[in-house]
Write an enzyme that holds these catalytic residues in place. Structure first.
Site, PDB file in Angstrom:
ATOM      1  N   SER A 183      -2.357   8.100  -8.011  1.00 12.77           N
ATOM      2  CA  SER A 183      -2.960   9.026  -7.040  1.00 12.77           C
ATOM      3  C   SER A 183      -3.899  10.060  -7.655  1.00 12.77           C
ATOM      4  O   SER A 183      -3.800  10.590  -8.577  1.00 12.77           O
ATOM      5  CB  SER A 183      -1.938   9.627  -6.188  1.00 12.77           C
ATOM      6  OG  SER A 183      -1.475   8.636  -5.366  1.00 12.77           O
ATOM      7  N   MET A 221       0.903  -1.073   0.053  1.00 12.21           N
ATOM      8  CA  MET A 221       0.087  -0.124  -0.198  1.00 12.21           C
ATOM      9  C   MET A 221       0.815   1.265  -0.164  1.00 12.21           C
ATOM     10  O   MET A 221       1.988   1.210   0.722  1.00 12.21           O
ATOM     11  CB  MET A 221      -0.810   0.013   1.166  1.00 12.21           C
ATOM     12  CG  MET A 221      -1.687   1.305   1.614  1.00 12.21           C
ATOM     13  SD  MET A 221      -2.729   1.397   2.865  1.00 12.21           S
ATOM     14  CE  MET A 221      -1.631   0.999   4.067  1.00 12.21           C
ATOM     15  N   ASN A 222       0.567   2.291  -0.790  1.00 14.46           N
ATOM     16  CA  ASN A 222       1.192   3.686  -0.730  1.00 14.46           C
ATOM     17  C   ASN A 222       0.182   4.797  -0.391  1.00 14.46           C
ATOM     18  O   ASN A 222      -0.673   4.568   0.491  1.00 14.46           O
ATOM     19  CB  ASN A 222       2.373   3.985  -1.672  1.00 14.46           C
ATOM     20  CG  ASN A 222       2.004   3.625  -3.315  1.00 14.46           C
ATOM     21  OD1 ASN A 222       1.498   2.514  -3.684  1.00 14.46           O
ATOM     22  ND2 ASN A 222       2.242   4.518  -3.912  1.00 14.46           N
ATOM     23  N   ASP A 223       0.325   5.715  -1.300  1.00 13.29           N
ATOM     24  CA  ASP A 223      -0.401   6.824  -0.808  1.00 13.29           C
ATOM     25  C   ASP A 223      -1.982   6.754  -0.606  1.00 13.29           C
ATOM     26  O   ASP A 223      -2.651   5.970  -1.413  1.00 13.29           O
ATOM     27  CB  ASP A 223      -0.404   7.813  -2.102  1.00 13.29           C
ATOM     28  CG  ASP A 223       0.772   8.157  -3.046  1.00 13.29           C
ATOM     29  OD1 ASP A 223       1.853   7.466  -2.528  1.00 13.29           O
ATOM     30  OD2 ASP A 223       0.849   8.427  -4.224  1.00 13.29           O
ATOM     31  N   ARG A 243       1.187  14.550 -12.772  1.00 15.08           N
ATOM     32  CA  ARG A 243       0.175  13.501 -12.288  1.00 15.08           C
ATOM     33  C   ARG A 243      -0.317  14.137 -10.757  1.00 15.08           C
ATOM     34  O   ARG A 243      -0.097  15.059 -10.456  1.00 15.08           O
ATOM     35  CB  ARG A 243       1.093  12.211 -11.789  1.00 15.08           C
ATOM     36  CG  ARG A 243       2.372  12.323 -11.101  1.00 15.08           C
ATOM     37  CD  ARG A 243       2.942  11.110 -10.727  1.00 15.08           C
ATOM     38  NE  ARG A 243       4.200  10.974 -10.107  1.00 15.08           N
ATOM     39  CZ  ARG A 243       5.460  11.151 -10.706  1.00 15.08           C
ATOM     40  NH1 ARG A 243       5.614  11.308 -11.856  1.00 15.08           N
ATOM     41  NH2 ARG A 243       6.345  11.073  -9.928  1.00 15.08           N
ATOM     42  N   ASP A 244      -1.345  13.329 -10.188  1.00 19.41           N
ATOM     43  CA  ASP A 244      -1.715  13.581  -8.945  1.00 19.41           C
ATOM     44  C   ASP A 244      -2.571  14.691  -8.865  1.00 19.41           C
ATOM     45  O   ASP A 244      -2.203  15.898  -8.106  1.00 19.41           O
ATOM     46  CB  ASP A 244      -0.547  13.575  -7.745  1.00 19.41           C
ATOM     47  CG  ASP A 244       0.210  12.405  -7.765  1.00 19.41           C
ATOM     48  OD1 ASP A 244       0.017  11.352  -8.424  1.00 19.41           O
ATOM     49  OD2 ASP A 244       1.608  12.535  -7.397  1.00 19.41           O
ATOM     50  N   GLU A 268       5.198  15.776  -6.492  1.00 18.16           N
ATOM     51  CA  GLU A 268       3.898  14.774  -6.261  1.00 18.16           C
ATOM     52  C   GLU A 268       2.948  15.230  -5.253  1.00 18.16           C
ATOM     53  O   GLU A 268       3.098  15.966  -4.414  1.00 18.16           O
ATOM     54  CB  GLU A 268       4.760  13.462  -5.793  1.00 18.16           C
ATOM     55  CG  GLU A 268       5.735  12.963  -6.917  1.00 18.16           C
ATOM     56  CD  GLU A 268       6.193  11.370  -6.370  1.00 18.16           C
ATOM     57  OE1 GLU A 268       6.233  10.908  -7.407  1.00 18.16           O
ATOM     58  OE2 GLU A 268       6.697  11.330  -5.341  1.00 18.16           O
ATOM     59  N   TRP A 279       5.733  -2.465  -4.815  1.00 13.21           N
ATOM     60  CA  TRP A 279       4.920  -1.442  -5.925  1.00 13.21           C
ATOM     61  C   TRP A 279       4.819  -2.242  -7.125  1.00 13.21           C
ATOM     62  O   TRP A 279       5.632  -2.819  -7.694  1.00 13.21           O
ATOM     63  CB  TRP A 279       5.739  -0.263  -5.794  1.00 13.21           C
ATOM     64  CG  TRP A 279       4.971   0.937  -6.587  1.00 13.21           C
ATOM     65  CD1 TRP A 279       3.952   1.817  -6.052  1.00 13.21           C
ATOM     66  CD2 TRP A 279       4.806   1.210  -8.175  1.00 13.21           C
ATOM     67  NE1 TRP A 279       3.476   2.622  -6.811  1.00 13.21           N
ATOM     68  CE2 TRP A 279       4.065   2.255  -8.241  1.00 13.21           C
ATOM     69  CE3 TRP A 279       5.612   0.829  -9.284  1.00 13.21           C
ATOM     70  CZ2 TRP A 279       3.665   2.971  -9.505  1.00 13.21           C
ATOM     71  CZ3 TRP A 279       5.182   1.233 -10.247  1.00 13.21           C
ATOM     72  CH2 TRP A 279       4.466   2.357 -10.392  1.00 13.21           C
TER      73      TRP A 279
HETATM   74  N1  DQQ Z   1       2.613   7.523  -6.076  1.00 10.43           N
HETATM   75  C1  DQQ Z   1       1.737   7.500  -7.057  1.00 10.43           C
HETATM   76  C2  DQQ Z   1       1.846   8.548  -7.909  1.00 10.43           C
HETATM   77  C3  DQQ Z   1       2.484   9.504  -6.774  1.00 10.43           C
HETATM   78  C4  DQQ Z   1       3.309   8.726  -6.062  1.00 10.43           C
HETATM   79  C5  DQQ Z   1       1.981   5.925  -7.760  1.00 10.43           C
HETATM   80  C6  DQQ Z   1       3.857   9.438  -4.901  1.00 10.43           C
HETATM   81  O1  DQQ Z   1       0.744   8.900  -8.288  1.00 10.43           O
HETATM   82  O2  DQQ Z   1       3.468  10.506  -7.684  1.00 10.43           O
HETATM   83  O3  DQQ Z   1       1.657   5.085  -6.806  1.00 10.43           O
HETATM   84  O4  DQQ Z   1       4.164   8.267  -3.702  1.00 10.43           O
END
Ligand code: DQQ
Length: 575
Positions: free
Chosen positions: A115, A53-55, A178-179, A233, A79
């Site tokens: 994200s 798990m990340n963001d 992104r994001d 990010e 990841w």
């Molecule tokens: N994690 C996402 C991106 C973001 C990055 C990809 C930041 O969208 O920039 O898993 O941890």
């Protein structure tokens, strides 16, 4: 109105009933949280049952339910295959982990659903903007909407037929786009959204506008950029209110509000505070990124790619961050999981108007169990003592220290030192004058293993004082291949008044809040000896001057109820 209140009540009863049932099922609890075979899993932080798990993504409050989406790999503890996991809660502490919300299925997101953020539209319906890694591995922005907005769990999401809505054209590097943030509406009723980027090597918040949330036009000028940083990010942009404790919804603008811009870079979440004019879309920071000696960050430890949302139920803004592992990738594969979410924090503008303060949401206090208290206890220089009577591996500890006169404090120039380096040079074992004093957490009986969270007070050149807060981890684990670097930052408090520290300890994570939440440091540690019942908690003072504990309150913490949904039948959809 009445109907929706009744529905909220029904939802709460369902969630509670469901949790009661699962509370009885030890099997599910064991899989999800701390257990002797998995001593580094947590008991009250959100983590899915397994894998990477990340963001945190798209947090929101909708029809009585809190939603947390998160970057997830359904197949492995590393990841990859990035999908939106989805969990729901009625109190931000206990969670039901649902089916995935958004999966990589289309040419515009086939290489990953990265994200993004949720926006609640006027009328109350939520939408999500997220980044897709497309079939050519370009980053594009996509829209998703709930299939059935009357379902408070928002189980199913439909991707818009016009996707992608924003593409990397006109000089935008497809690898640096992104994001998207939560969108906000200006006085002209048009929506604005910011997307993280890097233009000419500088971190940039690209600004887009739209009348209908579908057709987006890039503004010629970005909302902000900095030539002192690279790629931004997960930007976040939101109002905060001066001299008040409540939060503001993202589109609100008033003469008492300031705006916060957060960007994630260099593995840290930095923020600046400034003035935003919604007529011109100009944002003027009071102090820009990297320009103050505090280099303001949400957290000076392990905390990244965070996101806030406005909780309309309790009129507060809540912050969540991704807390990574500090062990080896192979260890993650072996243990079958990687990544935590921080405890949600209420975030407000400090009364000095120059920084934010954060505090664990009130709801966490419902997990407090057995309590110990101390008042007015002196600690002589060079001593430590144990706090007994609570579960030291799963605890919440609040302590405030009163200091002697500060005349002999060591000298320092806070602008000229890196506090992180200072914390490893002047670590918990290095005697000082005023400090180090603080807590030794996740400590083994003989202190072979320990994580020290402490303060040290210095006199600065102009006869003012500088308070350093450290998390010293060199001795946090007997294991060799784990990250044991220390963290440090200054805390903008007056040491002539009490200095407070709160630490949330949860097996392998220690979230610490110094000076009432002005400076936060989150650590991941992997003790071998100080696990479960073998973990201890100490207060120490290795300065030459005595300090006094004005107050200490410590609690054993219960487990949050976090478990997976058992199929769709548990979530009846209203007609
Ligand atoms: N994690 C996402 C991106 C973001 C990055 C990809 C930041 O969208 O920039 O898993 O941890």
């Amino acid at each position: 109105m009445e109907g929706s209140l009744i529905w909220i009540l029904v939802v709460h009863i369902l969630v509670i009933a469901y949790q009661g049932e699962v509370g009885a099922s030890d099997r599910i609890q064991k899989n999800f949280q701390y257990n002797p075979k998995q001593p580094h899993r947590t008991a009250y932080h959100f983590q899915p049952s397994k894998n990477w798990m990340n963001d945190p993504n798209g947090p929101m409050y909708y029809k009585g339910i809190y939603h947390l989406f998160y970057q997830y790999n359904p197949y492995a503890a590393v990841w990859g295959n990035i999908t939106w996991g989805h969990a729901v809660s009625h109190n931000l502490i206990d969670w039901i982990d649902l089916e995935h919300a958004i999966e990589p299925t289309e040419p515009y997101d086939i290489n990953g659903c990265w994200s993004g953020s949720a926006t609640i539209l006027p009328g109350g319906n939520p939408v999500i903007l997220y980044t897709g890694a497309d079939f050519k591995n370009r980053q594009v922005q996509n829209l998703a909407e709930p299939k059935n907005p009357s379902d408070p769990y928002l189980k199913e999401w439909i991707k818009a037929k016009n996707n992608p809505l924003m593409t990397p054209i006109n000089g935008i590097d497809p690898q640096f786009f992104r994001d998207p943030t939560t969108a906000w509406q200006g006085p002209d009723k048009r929506w604005r959204v910011v997307v993280g980027s890097q233009i000419d090597g500088h971190g940039t918040a690209l600004l887009y506008r739209s009348k209908d949330f579908v057709t987006w036009t890039k503004s010629e000028k970005p909302l902000h950029f900095s030539n002192k940083t690279k790629m931004w990010e997960c930007p976040d942009f939101y109002p905060v209110i001066v001299s008040r404790r409540n939060g503001l919804d993202t589109s609100v603008h008033s003469k008492n509000s300031k705006h916060v811009l957060k960007a994630s870079f260099n593995d840290q979440d930095y923020y600046i505070i400034g003035t935003y004019n919604p007529e011109t879309d100009k944002f003027i920071p009071d102090v820009d990124f990297m320009e103050s000696y505090l280099k303001l960050r949400y957290d000076y430890g392990i905390f990244y790619a965070s996101k806030t949302f406005y909780d309309s139920a309790k009129r507060r803004r809540i912050l969540w961050g991704w807390v990574t592992e500090g062990d080896d990738k192979l260890d993650d594969i072996k243990k079958g999981w990687s990544g935590l979410q921080s405890i949600p924090r209420s975030i407000v503008l400090d009364k000095n108007g120059k920084q934010l303060t954060q505090w664990p949401i009130k709801e966490i206090e419902r997990l407090r169990r057995k309590e110990v208290n101390l008042q007015n206890k002196g600690i002589k220089g060079g001593t430590a003592f144990e706090i007994t009577g609570i579960t030291a591996s799963q605890a919440d500890v609040e302590v405030s220290f009163h200091l002697p006169n500060l005349h002999d404090a060591e000298l320092i120039h806070p602008e000229k030192v890196d506090p992180k380096i200072l914390c490893s040079e002047k670590n918990a074992s290095t005697k000082g004058v005023i400090g180090p004093f603080g807590l030794m957490v996740l400590a083994s009986k003989n202190l072979t293993e320990r994580t020290a969270v402490f303060f040290r007070v210095f006199k600065s050149h102009d006869d003012k004082y500088a308070v350093l807060m450290c998390s010293h981890q060199t001795r946090s684990s007997l294991r060799k291949v784990v990250n044991k670097s220390s963290f440090g930052a200054f805390v903008d408090v007056d040491p002539k008044e009490n200095i407070s520290l709160r630490s949330l300890i949860d097996h392998s994570i220690v979230e610490s809040f110094g000076g009432g939440g002005k400076t936060c440091i989150t650590s991941r540690v992997y003790p071998e000896l100080a696990v479960g019942q073998e973990a201890h908690l100490y207060v120490f003072n290795y300065g030459t001057k005595s300090v006094t504990i004005s107050n200490l309150h410590g609690w054993s913490m219960g487990r949050a109820k976090i478990f997976p949904a058992h199929g769709k039948k548990m979530f009846p959809t209203p007609n």
